[in-house]
Design an enzyme around this catalytic site. Structure first.
Site, PDB file in Angstrom:
ATOM      1  N   LYS A 160     -52.528 113.910  15.432  1.00  0.00           N
ATOM      2  CA  LYS A 160     -52.779 113.158  14.197  1.00  0.00           C
ATOM      3  C   LYS A 160     -53.380 111.806  14.548  1.00  0.00           C
ATOM      4  O   LYS A 160     -52.793 111.026  15.303  1.00  0.00           O
ATOM      5  CB  LYS A 160     -51.489 112.989  13.397  1.00  0.00           C
ATOM      6  CG  LYS A 160     -51.720 112.337  12.034  1.00  0.00           C
ATOM      7  CD  LYS A 160     -50.500 112.457  11.147  1.00  0.00           C
ATOM      8  CE  LYS A 160     -50.744 111.854   9.785  1.00  0.00           C
ATOM      9  NZ  LYS A 160     -51.857 112.506   9.048  1.00  0.00           N
TER      10      LYS A 160
ATOM     11  N   HIS B 242     -45.160 112.424  13.728  1.00  0.00           N
ATOM     12  CA  HIS B 242     -46.121 113.514  13.611  1.00  0.00           C
ATOM     13  C   HIS B 242     -46.560 113.974  14.997  1.00  0.00           C
ATOM     14  O   HIS B 242     -46.260 113.337  16.014  1.00  0.00           O
ATOM     15  CB  HIS B 242     -47.352 113.084  12.804  1.00  0.00           C
ATOM     16  CG  HIS B 242     -47.144 113.116  11.325  1.00  0.00           C
ATOM     17  ND1 HIS B 242     -46.594 112.067  10.632  1.00  0.00           N
ATOM     18  CD2 HIS B 242     -47.383 114.089  10.410  1.00  0.00           C
ATOM     19  CE1 HIS B 242     -46.517 112.376   9.350  1.00  0.00           C
ATOM     20  NE2 HIS B 242     -46.992 113.593   9.191  1.00  0.00           N
TER      21      HIS B 242
END
Length: 235
Positions: free
Chosen positions: A136, A132
């Site tokens: 995040k 990600h």
């Protein structure tokens, strides 16, 4: 439909754009700097994509007001049973998904089907990778945890997921990578001395997540209880 946005980061802004394109009205944009504005905000539904530290309280406040809430925040799920109990007590509406992408939810079902097949072949070990963007906060991702839970439902040799390698055969290792500008990639790998088998989902943007959340908010009208993507997609 009048929508209250709880969380106004990148996802919140994409959700707003898609909601407006679909003819809805965003009546409030609540973030860390103006959380008190929620008390006077009016809407038909709230869409909650905030921060793990804020999600529980955001949802609790929605339920106490009988305001249906669609939540996509991950990293707070240890307290999800409390929210589900409160939702039922309040006769309110709570919809949670770790991922609102149609493709990811198909991937969840493929993952479970494959785990059921691979339960008969103990020579294969299993591991997962998730990638990600660097913003995040939680690791592993909520999507990765959902995938792991789907595996463990059918693969009896795996008892728990871990985010660091322990060397225990009953642990399902999820390795997390954080790379700038990556919306989300998830890989489930079955590995043996003879060959490897893997399934993968790659998100090209956040658009699919945002569109799914808005579509769920549209569908949620007049519904009560604790709901999820299986209810929405009729899997």
């Amino acid at each position: 439909m009048n929508i209250i946005l709880l969380g106004y980061g990148k996802m919140g802004k994409i959700i707003e754009r898609i909601a407006l394109e679909r003819g809805h009205v965003v009546t409030a944009r609540i973030d860390v700097d103006n959380s008190d504005a929620f008390d006077t905000a009016e809407g038909d539904v709230a869409i909650e994509f905030s921060h793990p530290d804020a999600a529980f309280n955001n949802i609790r406040r929605c339920l106490s007001r009988q305001l249906p809430v669609v939540c996509g925040t991950t990293g707070w799920l240890a307290r999800k049973p409390e929210i589900e109990t409160l939702c039922r007590q309040q006769n309110s509406t709570f919809f949670y998904a770790s991922n609102y992408s149609l493709g990811v939810n198909v991937f969840f079902k493929v993952n479970e089907f494959l785990a059921k097949l691979m339960n008969n072949f103990p020579q294969y070990d299993i591991r997962m990778d998730e990638v990600h963007h660097t913003e995040k906060r939680d690791a592993p991702s909520g999507t990765a945890i959902t995938l792991a839970e789907g595996v463990m439902k059918h693969l009896t040799r795996k008892k728990s997921w871990v985010n660091d390698q322990t060397g225990k055969s009953e642990d399902l290792f999820i390795e997390s990578f954080r790379i700038d500008q990556v919306p989300g990639t998830h890989v489930v790998k079955y590995e043996s001395a003879i060959d490897d088998l893997e399934i993968k989902h790659i998100a090209h943007s956040r658009e699919g997540f945002a569109l799914g959340a808005v579509m769920v908010a549209e569908w949620l009208k007049d519904k009560k209880g604790v709901l999820g993507m299986d209810d929405f997609l009729k899997f």
